[in-house]
Design a protein around this motif. Structure first.
Motif, PDB file in Angstrom:
ATOM      1  N   GLN A 130      -2.248  -0.522   9.141  1.00 43.87           N
ATOM      2  CA  GLN A 130      -2.281   0.862   8.670  1.00 43.87           C
ATOM      3  C   GLN A 130      -2.698   0.859   7.193  1.00 43.87           C
ATOM      4  O   GLN A 130      -1.868   0.762   6.299  1.00 43.87           O
ATOM      5  N   GLU A 131      -3.993   0.955   6.979  1.00 40.43           N
ATOM      6  CA  GLU A 131      -4.519   0.810   5.616  1.00 40.43           C
ATOM      7  C   GLU A 131      -4.006   1.893   4.690  1.00 40.43           C
ATOM      8  O   GLU A 131      -3.735   1.640   3.509  1.00 40.43           O
ATOM      9  N   ASP A 132      -3.809   3.120   5.220  1.00 37.57           N
ATOM     10  CA  ASP A 132      -3.311   4.196   4.367  1.00 37.57           C
ATOM     11  C   ASP A 132      -1.887   3.899   3.911  1.00 37.57           C
ATOM     12  O   ASP A 132      -1.506   4.200   2.771  1.00 37.57           O
ATOM     13  N   VAL A 133      -1.071   3.294   4.799  1.00 39.49           N
ATOM     14  CA  VAL A 133       0.287   2.896   4.427  1.00 39.49           C
ATOM     15  C   VAL A 133       0.242   1.751   3.422  1.00 39.49           C
ATOM     16  O   VAL A 133       0.984   1.730   2.440  1.00 39.49           O
ATOM     17  N   ALA A 134      -0.640   0.791   3.682  1.00 40.62           N
ATOM     18  CA  ALA A 134      -0.737  -0.381   2.812  1.00 40.62           C
ATOM     19  C   ALA A 134      -1.073   0.011   1.375  1.00 40.62           C
ATOM     20  O   ALA A 134      -0.576  -0.597   0.421  1.00 40.62           O
ATOM     21  N   LYS A 135      -1.884   1.042   1.203  1.00 43.18           N
ATOM     22  CA  LYS A 135      -2.300   1.445  -0.144  1.00 43.18           C
ATOM     23  C   LYS A 135      -1.147   2.000  -0.975  1.00 43.18           C
ATOM     24  O   LYS A 135      -1.140   1.857  -2.195  1.00 43.18           O
ATOM     25  N   ILE A 136      -0.180   2.621  -0.307  1.00 46.31           N
ATOM     26  CA  ILE A 136       0.907   3.246  -1.067  1.00 46.31           C
ATOM     27  C   ILE A 136       2.213   2.457  -1.012  1.00 46.31           C
ATOM     28  O   ILE A 136       3.102   2.666  -1.830  1.00 46.31           O
ATOM     29  N   ALA A 137       2.344   1.548  -0.037  1.00 41.09           N
ATOM     30  CA  ALA A 137       3.618   0.865   0.161  1.00 41.09           C
ATOM     31  C   ALA A 137       3.644  -0.560  -0.387  1.00 41.09           C
ATOM     32  O   ALA A 137       4.711  -1.170  -0.458  1.00 41.09           O
ATOM     33  N   PHE A 138       2.489  -1.076  -0.802  1.00 39.76           N
ATOM     34  CA  PHE A 138       2.425  -2.456  -1.254  1.00 39.76           C
ATOM     35  C   PHE A 138       1.840  -2.554  -2.663  1.00 39.76           C
ATOM     36  O   PHE A 138       1.102  -1.656  -3.103  1.00 39.76           O
ATOM     37  N   THR A 139       2.189  -3.617  -3.332  1.00 41.74           N
ATOM     38  CA  THR A 139       1.610  -3.861  -4.651  1.00 41.74           C
ATOM     39  C   THR A 139       0.128  -4.181  -4.488  1.00 41.74           C
ATOM     40  O   THR A 139      -0.340  -4.472  -3.381  1.00 41.74           O
ATOM     41  N   SER A 140      -0.613  -4.141  -5.574  1.00 44.44           N
ATOM     42  CA  SER A 140      -2.058  -4.415  -5.490  1.00 44.44           C
ATOM     43  C   SER A 140      -2.323  -5.825  -4.974  1.00 44.44           C
ATOM     44  O   SER A 140      -3.244  -6.048  -4.184  1.00 44.44           O
ATOM     45  N   GLU A 141      -1.488  -6.782  -5.394  1.00 40.43           N
ATOM     46  CA  GLU A 141      -1.653  -8.158  -4.912  1.00 40.43           C
ATOM     47  C   GLU A 141      -1.361  -8.259  -3.426  1.00 40.43           C
ATOM     48  O   GLU A 141      -2.084  -8.938  -2.675  1.00 40.43           O
TER      49      GLU A 141
ATOM     50  N   ARG B  87      -4.081  -9.193  -0.200  1.00 32.11           N
ATOM     51  CA  ARG B  87      -3.839 -10.245   0.787  1.00 32.11           C
ATOM     52  C   ARG B  87      -3.760  -9.669   2.199  1.00 32.11           C
ATOM     53  O   ARG B  87      -4.249 -10.277   3.152  1.00 32.11           O
ATOM     54  N   ILE B  88      -3.146  -8.485   2.348  1.00 29.61           N
ATOM     55  CA  ILE B  88      -3.059  -7.852   3.659  1.00 29.61           C
ATOM     56  C   ILE B  88      -4.439  -7.631   4.249  1.00 29.61           C
ATOM     57  O   ILE B  88      -4.666  -7.821   5.449  1.00 29.61           O
ATOM     58  N   MET B  89      -5.373  -7.229   3.409  1.00 30.57           N
ATOM     59  CA  MET B  89      -6.723  -6.978   3.892  1.00 30.57           C
ATOM     60  C   MET B  89      -7.418  -8.269   4.350  1.00 30.57           C
ATOM     61  O   MET B  89      -8.350  -8.231   5.146  1.00 30.57           O
ATOM     62  N   LYS B  90      -6.942  -9.411   3.883  1.00 27.24           N
ATOM     63  CA  LYS B  90      -7.540 -10.695   4.266  1.00 27.24           C
ATOM     64  C   LYS B  90      -6.826 -11.334   5.452  1.00 27.24           C
ATOM     65  O   LYS B  90      -7.413 -12.131   6.185  1.00 27.24           O
ATOM     66  N   GLU B  91      -5.540 -11.008   5.615  1.00 26.51           N
ATOM     67  CA  GLU B  91      -4.725 -11.636   6.656  1.00 26.51           C
ATOM     68  C   GLU B  91      -4.806 -10.840   7.967  1.00 26.51           C
ATOM     69  O   GLU B  91      -5.353  -9.735   8.021  1.00 26.51           O
TER      70      GLU B  91
ATOM     71  N   SER C 295      10.819   3.364  -4.062  1.00 23.91           N
ATOM     72  CA  SER C 295       9.421   3.319  -3.652  1.00 23.91           C
ATOM     73  C   SER C 295       9.046   1.892  -3.253  1.00 23.91           C
ATOM     74  O   SER C 295       9.281   0.950  -4.015  1.00 23.91           O
ATOM     75  N   PRO C 296       8.500   1.686  -2.047  1.00 28.18           N
ATOM     76  CA  PRO C 296       8.231   0.323  -1.571  1.00 28.18           C
ATOM     77  C   PRO C 296       7.234  -0.460  -2.414  1.00 28.18           C
ATOM     78  O   PRO C 296       7.231  -1.690  -2.379  1.00 28.18           O
ATOM     79  N   ASP C 297       6.401   0.238  -3.185  1.00 33.76           N
ATOM     80  CA  ASP C 297       5.451  -0.497  -4.012  1.00 33.76           C
ATOM     81  C   ASP C 297       6.070  -1.004  -5.318  1.00 33.76           C
ATOM     82  O   ASP C 297       5.406  -1.668  -6.114  1.00 33.76           O
ATOM     83  N   THR C 298       7.370  -0.704  -5.527  1.00 30.58           N
ATOM     84  CA  THR C 298       8.040  -1.202  -6.731  1.00 30.58           C
ATOM     85  C   THR C 298       8.734  -2.534  -6.486  1.00 30.58           C
ATOM     86  O   THR C 298       9.299  -3.111  -7.407  1.00 30.58           O
ATOM     87  N   ILE C 299       8.716  -2.984  -5.223  1.00 33.69           N
ATOM     88  CA  ILE C 299       9.250  -4.306  -4.905  1.00 33.69           C
ATOM     89  C   ILE C 299       8.181  -5.092  -4.157  1.00 33.69           C
ATOM     90  O   ILE C 299       7.391  -4.523  -3.402  1.00 33.69           O
ATOM     91  N   SER C 300       8.137  -6.364  -4.400  1.00 33.23           N
ATOM     92  CA  SER C 300       7.204  -7.220  -3.669  1.00 33.23           C
ATOM     93  C   SER C 300       7.987  -8.245  -2.870  1.00 33.23           C
ATOM     94  O   SER C 300       9.120  -8.602  -3.211  1.00 33.23           O
TER      95      SER C 300
ATOM     96  N   ALA D  72      12.463 -14.396   3.487  1.00 30.31           N
ATOM     97  CA  ALA D  72      11.846 -13.683   2.368  1.00 30.31           C
ATOM     98  C   ALA D  72      12.899 -13.264   1.357  1.00 30.31           C
ATOM     99  O   ALA D  72      14.041 -12.982   1.705  1.00 30.31           O
ATOM    100  N   THR D  73      12.485 -13.236   0.101  1.00 34.34           N
ATOM    101  CA  THR D  73      13.268 -12.637  -0.969  1.00 34.34           C
ATOM    102  C   THR D  73      12.393 -11.569  -1.608  1.00 34.34           C
ATOM    103  O   THR D  73      11.244 -11.358  -1.198  1.00 34.34           O
ATOM    104  N   PHE D  74      12.913 -10.900  -2.646  1.00 37.83           N
ATOM    105  CA  PHE D  74      12.214  -9.746  -3.198  1.00 37.83           C
ATOM    106  C   PHE D  74      12.153  -9.822  -4.717  1.00 37.83           C
ATOM    107  O   PHE D  74      13.037 -10.388  -5.358  1.00 37.83           O
ATOM    108  N   VAL D  75      11.097  -9.225  -5.244  1.00 43.28           N
ATOM    109  CA  VAL D  75      10.892  -9.191  -6.688  1.00 43.28           C
ATOM    110  C   VAL D  75      10.775  -7.738  -7.124  1.00 43.28           C
ATOM    111  O   VAL D  75      10.039  -6.955  -6.516  1.00 43.28           O
ATOM    112  N   CYS D  76      11.527  -7.370  -8.161  1.00 39.87           N
ATOM    113  CA  CYS D  76      11.409  -6.052  -8.757  1.00 39.87           C
ATOM    114  C   CYS D  76      10.175  -6.043  -9.651  1.00 39.87           C
ATOM    115  O   CYS D  76      10.120  -6.774 -10.655  1.00 39.87           O
ATOM    116  N   GLU D  77       9.161  -5.264  -9.290  1.00 34.44           N
ATOM    117  CA  GLU D  77       7.895  -5.292 -10.017  1.00 34.44           C
ATOM    118  C   GLU D  77       8.018  -4.742 -11.430  1.00 34.44           C
ATOM    119  O   GLU D  77       7.389  -5.245 -12.362  1.00 34.44           O
ATOM    120  N   LYS D  78       8.836  -3.716 -11.616  1.00 32.63           N
ATOM    121  CA  LYS D  78       8.948  -3.095 -12.927  1.00 32.63           C
ATOM    122  C   LYS D  78       9.511  -4.055 -13.958  1.00 32.63           C
ATOM    123  O   LYS D  78       9.007  -4.156 -15.084  1.00 32.63           O
TER     124      LYS D  78
END
Length: 227
Positions: free
Chosen positions: A115-126, A130-134, A160-165, A173-179
């Motif tokens: 779901q590319e529209d979801v990926a654009k808003i729910a994931f970090t740029s990095e 990678r999602i587009m390649k995998e 917001s899901p794009d604030t954590i990676s 999996a573990t998580f990183v706070c992007e801010k």
């Protein structure tokens, strides 16, 4: 330990059977189900609560559960035993539930197209790059992981899901706070492959060794529980 349970919808969905199932859920759940259009959605929503009731009474036979409550963000708890944490998710033909003695979140996702529209808003740029390649399974792994985390924290997508990676590894999996660019230490996520689904369970102050393999509860067991 983190306990994970699954229940599969019956092959044949019938309104008469659903009416019988609804006798075992709360009034609030009945009202929610009445607003759903598709019979499959009604089944999934009803089975979610029934699965929790079935498991809780099996774990606490002398203290049957009567009432669901929820926090300010809508995360459900058991009023009679708020220290028994649980969470529910459903997708496709599966309903999933996780129990823990600390905060826990679960998400199950049927693997379809990316779901590319979801990926654009729910994931970090990095993550997006990678999602587009995998393959599509990677997208659903990350999505289920993030959703299980925000459900475990108990604030849903007010985070917001794009604030954590997601920091994926062979163990989970573990998580990183992007801010603040720091690793979140209190939560660990276990990812399971289930046929054409991804199942993610995130628990507070837990190691990978504490996650038990998923246990399937048959639909027949749920029916028997109500009779």
């Amino acid at each position: 330990m983190v306990e994970v349970y699954l229940c599969k919808l019956p092959h044949l969905l019938q309104q008469k059977e659903l009416n019988f199932l609804l006798q075992g859920v709360s009034q609030g759940k009945k009202e929610k189900v009445s607003k759903l259009y598709h019979l499959s959605d009604k089944y999934r929503t009803t089975l979610g609560e029934l699965l929790v009731r079935f498991l809780y009474e099996r774990k606490h036979p002398s203290q049957p559960m009567c009432t669901f409550t929820q926090n300010a963000y809508g995360k459900p708890y058991i009023k009679e035993n708020p220290s028994s944490f649980f969470n529910i998710s459903h997708s496709g033909e599966w309903v999933a539930c996780a129990f823990h003695d600390r905060e826990v979140g679960v998400d199950i996702e049927e693997v379809k197209d990316k779901q590319e529209d979801v990926a654009k808003i729910a994931f970090t740029s990095e993550e997006y790059e990678r999602i587009m390649k995998e393959d599509k399974e990677y997208f659903y792994e990350l999505w289920a992981s993030k959703e299980s985390y925000v459900k475990a924290v108990g604030k849903g997508f007010t985070i917001s899901p794009d604030t954590i990676s997601v920091k994926r590894n062979d163990e989970g999996a573990t998580f990183v706070c992007e801010k603040e660019r720091h690793e979140i230490q209190d939560f660990f996520c276990k990812i399971y492959d289930l046929e054409a689904y991804k199942l993610a369970v995130c628990a507070e102050r837990t190691s990978k060794e504490e996650f038990l393999p998923p246990v399937v509860v048959s639909f027949a067991e749920i029916l028997s529980f109500l009779t």
